[in-house]
Design a protein around this motif. Structure first.
Motif, short mmCIF file in Angstrom:
data_model
loop_
_atom_site.label_atom_id
_atom_site.label_comp_id
_atom_site.label_asym_id
_atom_site.label_seq_id
_atom_site.Cartn_x
_atom_site.Cartn_y
_atom_site.Cartn_z
N GLU A 3 -5.75 1.39 -5.63
CA GLU A 3 -5.89 2.21 -4.71
C GLU A 3 -6.89 3.37 -5.05
OE1 GLU A 3 -2.91 2.80 -1.74
OE2 GLU A 3 -1.15 1.29 -2.78
N ARG B 267 0.81 -1.27 -0.06
CA ARG B 267 -0.05 -0.49 -0.33
C ARG B 267 1.39 1.49 0.06
NH1 ARG B 267 -4.17 -2.37 -1.07
NH2 ARG B 267 -5.76 -3.19 0.18
N PHE C 232 -5.59 5.17 5.86
CA PHE C 232 -6.61 5.34 4.69
C PHE C 232 -8.23 5.26 5.29
CE2 PHE C 232 -9.59 2.00 3.53
CZ PHE C 232 -10.02 2.74 2.67
N GLU D 205 -10.27 5.77 -3.38
CA GLU D 205 -9.57 6.77 -2.61
C GLU D 205 -11.25 7.93 -3.45
OE1 GLU D 205 -7.25 10.81 -3.61
OE2 GLU D 205 -6.13 9.27 -3.76
#
Length: 565
Positions: A103, A4, A11, A107
């Motif tokens: 990712e 990540r 996160f 988001e």
């Protein structure tokens, strides 16, 4: 799962940041445009808080779909990938462990997830109805323009129901006034005179004079070091990519415009420091004192029925400020009498008297205490008081537990109660894990919940089941799934995370299908021992689904790595 760019706790924390509304005059935006930036973009690299123009309108579902597709398209580059080695009792294999497209998709999905009335944590400005008003010193009458902007916001807020606010009463809005000065064009002596008048009108702690554009646009000459320094590029890249999304063309066309455009050409390093100072003062003199006073008021109301620990000091937590410094702030003091709710958020007079969740027509409604408990839980969560927010969430959950078996008239009441229940279970689980991560040394024992991982996972699983099977809320069930898998990742229960991703039903042509299969595959890879056979099957299946939806770059990348198996 994969490597990540952000750890799990970061996160989860950054998924719930305060969003600050900015109301900027035309002349102020003209000054910022010299740097190919809006005012919101200008300050974004210097803060983790989410800024948003007050006139911003959330994109339509079709545009959101394009945004989610294109964010993957632009993050499927080979040079962003990395590899790691895995082994079991038979094999040792090296493969890719980085999925930047997932990712970035995650988001943006959370960012554009629809807002419902059952939670406050993602309301416009997060928890606050708090605005920054910006006018330049070049305006003919800056003070009059500030007043017009305030009146404009008040009018728009009364008419625009799509904006979600923490409080509906405009008197509770904290207002911060920024006087923007162009160093190359304006006279600093005039700017100081206007600034003094502004402080006399609104209070010195609620105003700031921000000077920018110290470098001349005509004579600027980037050296090699400064030319590579562009902290605004990542915030402007999506803006440039999505600016044609209102067009009927559904295809994604790659453009190099954002690679050619420079930002901040007229900003010196001193200007950068001034922007940092501005935002720091806004937080320490505006946002945080306002938050503390709001928490105190809501907590006093909560304590009138239940006993809980006192004492909040957000300023001391983040900036080392003492409570005495807050007494000098001229931020508005919110009294209980000013906590006016929307008509649809308040119960009828009969339900207020009894504290019931149903009005005379047997329709589900909120009481003031009910709403304020959820507000308090969300607000303490937002400012990282996770143990306290957990306590409030559990208390709020108990209130709803008393009506779970009540008789409802029609399905609408049942749906509303289930949505509230799922939301508070979801947030309680997240607060519990963040509290265990950020406050492991705490000796306080408000609740044994924080030490019980089984209850944490039970809460998030129950929330996911309610969202999916009972509420049938596609957006919130997906969001809950993303949070749930991160929580299971944090406790190294990779097989459970993979199972949730595989069993989550989405249509064959849905973008989420290959994304979830891919992440489930990597969970099978990093579990101990690694399950290479299951990884190979799932990653190949994910690649084929990426091909079906037109993500050819990701498909090729996945097939190259899958061939190793």
């Amino acid at each position: 799962m994969t490597q990540r760019q952000k750890p799990e706790k970061e996160f989860l924390q950054e998924s719930f940041l305060p969003q600050i509304a900015v109301c900027c005059s035309y002349d102020a935006e003209v000054i910022c445009r010299k740097n190919n930036l809006t005012f919101v973009e200008l300050i974004q690299p210097f803060s983790k808080y989410n800024g948003e123009n007050i006139n911003h309108i959330d994109p339509q579902p079709i545009a959101i779909k394009k945004i989610l597709e294109s964010c993957m398209f632009y993050n499927a580059e080979e040079d962003t990938l990395s590899s790691s080695s895995f082994e079991n009792h038979l094999y040792k294999i090296t493969t890719n462990t980085c999925t930047p497209w997932f990712e970035k998709w995650r988001e943006n999905f959370i960012k554009y997830c629809i807002k419902e009335d059952h939670e406050f944590i993602r309301n416009y400005l997060g928890f606050f109805r708090q605005s920054i008003f910006v006018v330049s010193t070049s305006h003919i009458d800056p003070l009059d323009q500030f007043q017009k902007l305030v009146i404009q916001e008040q009018t728009d807020s009364n008419q625009n129901n799509c904006k979600k606010w923490f409080f509906s009463n405009f008197a509770n809005v904290y207002k911060y006034f920024v006087l923007l000065h162009d160093v190359q064009e304006g006279e600093i002596s005039k700017a100081y005179l206007i600034y003094e008048s502004l402080k006399n009108s609104y209070g010195s702690s609620n105003c700031h004079l921000l000077q920018i554009n110290s470098k001349s646009f005509e004579n600027h000459d980037f050296d090699k070091t400064y030319a590579d320094f562009d902290p605004w590029s990542k915030y402007c890249k999506l803006r440039d990519t999505y600016k044609n999304f209102d067009s009927p063309n559904d295809s994604i066309v790659e453009s190099s415009e954002h690679n050619q455009e420079r930002h901040g050409m007229c900003l010196s390093l001193s200007d950068h420091d001034r922007i940092k100072t501005f935002f720091s003062e806004f937080l320490t003199r505006g946002l945080i004192p306002y938050a503390e006073k709001t928490i105190r008021v809501l907590n006093e109301q909560f304590q009138s029925k239940k006993n809980i620990l006192k004492g909040f000091s957000i300023s001391k937590k983040f900036f080392g400020l003492s409570n005495s410094s807050l007494k000098t702030s001229t931020s508005p003091i919110i009294s209980l009498s000013n906590l006016t709710m929307n008509p649809q958020d308040t119960s009828t007079s009969s339900s207020k008297a009894t504290g019931s969740f149903f009005n005379s027509n047997n329709q589900f409604v909120h009481t003031n205490d009910d709403l304020n408990t959820r507000r308090l839980a969300d607000l303490t969560f937002l400012f990282q008081f996770y143990e306290l927010s957990l306590y409030y969430y559990v208390s709020f959950k108990k209130d709803f537990a008393s009506i779970q078996n009540s008789a409802f008239v029609g399905s609408e009441n049942s749906f509303c109660v289930k949505l509230h229940s799922a939301s508070v279970l979801e947030m309680a689980s997240i607060a519990g894990y963040l509290n265990s991560v950020y406050d492991q040394s705490s000796q306080s024992n408000l609740s044994s919940f924080t030490q019980n991982k089984n209850i944490n996972t039970q809460y998030i699983e129950e929330a996911l089941q309610i969202y999916t099977n009972e509420c049938k809320n596609d957006s919130y069930s997906t969001r809950c799934l993303l949070f749930s898998t991160e929580i299971f990742r944090m406790i190294s229960n990779h097989s459970k995370a993979a199972s949730q991703l595989i069993n989550f039903y989405v249509d064959e042509n849905d973008l989420r299908r290959p994304l979830f299969l891919e992440q489930a595959a990597y969970y099978c890879l990093i579990q101990s021992p690694s399950n290479f056979r299951k990884f190979s099957f799932l990653i190949t299946l994910a690649g084929e689904n990426f091909k079906k939806i037109g993500q050819s770059k990701i498909f090729v990348s996945i097939q190259v790595w899958a061939l190793k198996f």
